[in-house]
Scaffold this motif. Structure first.
Motif, mmCIF file in Angstrom:
data_model
loop_
_atom_site.group_PDB
_atom_site.id
_atom_site.type_symbol
_atom_site.label_atom_id
_atom_site.label_comp_id
_atom_site.label_asym_id
_atom_site.label_seq_id
_atom_site.Cartn_x
_atom_site.Cartn_y
_atom_site.Cartn_z
ATOM 1 N N TYR A 107 59.880 35.538 34.141
ATOM 2 C CA TYR A 107 60.268 36.198 32.894
ATOM 3 C C TYR A 107 60.382 35.207 31.743
ATOM 4 O O TYR A 107 60.640 34.023 31.951
ATOM 5 N N SER A 108 60.238 35.731 30.510
ATOM 6 C CA SER A 108 60.477 34.921 29.326
ATOM 7 C C SER A 108 61.974 34.656 29.206
ATOM 8 O O SER A 108 62.790 35.360 29.789
ATOM 9 N N SER A 131 60.674 43.942 20.986
ATOM 10 C CA SER A 131 60.958 42.724 20.228
ATOM 11 C C SER A 131 62.310 42.779 19.526
ATOM 12 O O SER A 131 62.884 41.742 19.212
ATOM 13 N N GLY A 136 62.203 37.501 21.044
ATOM 14 C CA GLY A 136 61.562 36.383 21.718
ATOM 15 C C GLY A 136 60.874 36.767 23.013
ATOM 16 O O GLY A 136 60.324 35.915 23.700
ATOM 17 N N THR A 137 60.909 38.058 23.368
ATOM 18 C CA THR A 137 60.247 38.489 24.592
ATOM 19 C C THR A 137 58.745 38.273 24.483
ATOM 20 O O THR A 137 58.174 38.339 23.393
ATOM 21 N N SER A 138 58.118 38.004 25.608
ATOM 22 C CA SER A 138 56.670 37.787 25.587
ATOM 23 C C SER A 138 55.902 39.095 25.715
ATOM 24 O O SER A 138 54.679 39.097 25.685
ATOM 25 N N GLY A 140 54.092 42.061 24.448
ATOM 26 C CA GLY A 140 53.450 42.315 23.170
ATOM 27 C C GLY A 140 53.395 43.770 22.772
ATOM 28 O O GLY A 140 52.858 44.107 21.733
#
Length: 162
Positions: A107-108, A131, A136-138, A140
């Protein structure tokens, strides 16, 4: 020589005028009636307030089959088979599971630092706009705007584990 230059200039001017005339005939707005679409702009009139349905009521009325249809957007990155990670973690048994604990998935930092579990409220917030819920989560994905879609997807995910 002057005659050739004058003929070239006047010929080009004639082509331009004929092109302009043809364009006006083809695209004249008054001749075609109503426009096929309109662009809305802000108005001075106050907007009507839409009564917001509580999310608990949406969850009570959620449709698993509709959730499976909406989940197709997610299936490019997420799998529903236990332990089958893709670009995102597997989502079998995600409802009630601790955040950032899918086996074998990295995980991010944004999700690794979150405490708690994936309950209905957390999933609703995350699915609305990932987001914003976990800056900052990856992930998209931009989110699901319709609360009904979010409720249906959560009901679908909850139906996956026995």
């Amino acid at each position: 020589m002057v005659t050739k230059v004058a003929a070239g200039v006047l010929g080009a001017w004639l082509v331009l005028l004929l092109g302009k005339w043809a364009g006006e005939e083809m695209y004249h707005a008054e001749l075609h009636g109503e426009p096929s679409y309109s662009i809305e702009v802000a108005s001075d009139e106050p907007e009507e307030e839409v009564e917001e349905v509580p999310f608990e009521e949406l969850m009570a009325a959620a449709d698993i089959d509709d959730g499976a249809k909406v989940f197709r957007k997610c299936s490019a990155c997420h799998k529903v088979e236990p332990g089958a990670n893709g670009a995102g973690p597997y989502l079998h048994g995600v409802v009630g599971r601790d955040i950032a604990t899918a086996d074998g998935f990295s995980y991010s930092g944004a999700l690794s630092e979150k405490d708690g579990e994936w309950d209905v409220a957390a999933l609703n917030g995350f699915l609305e706009k990932p987001s914003d819920w976990a800056p900052g989560t990856s992930m998209g994905f931009s989110g699901l705007n319709k609360p009904e879609d979010r409720a249906n997807v959560i009901a679908y995910l909850d139906s996956l584990d026995d």
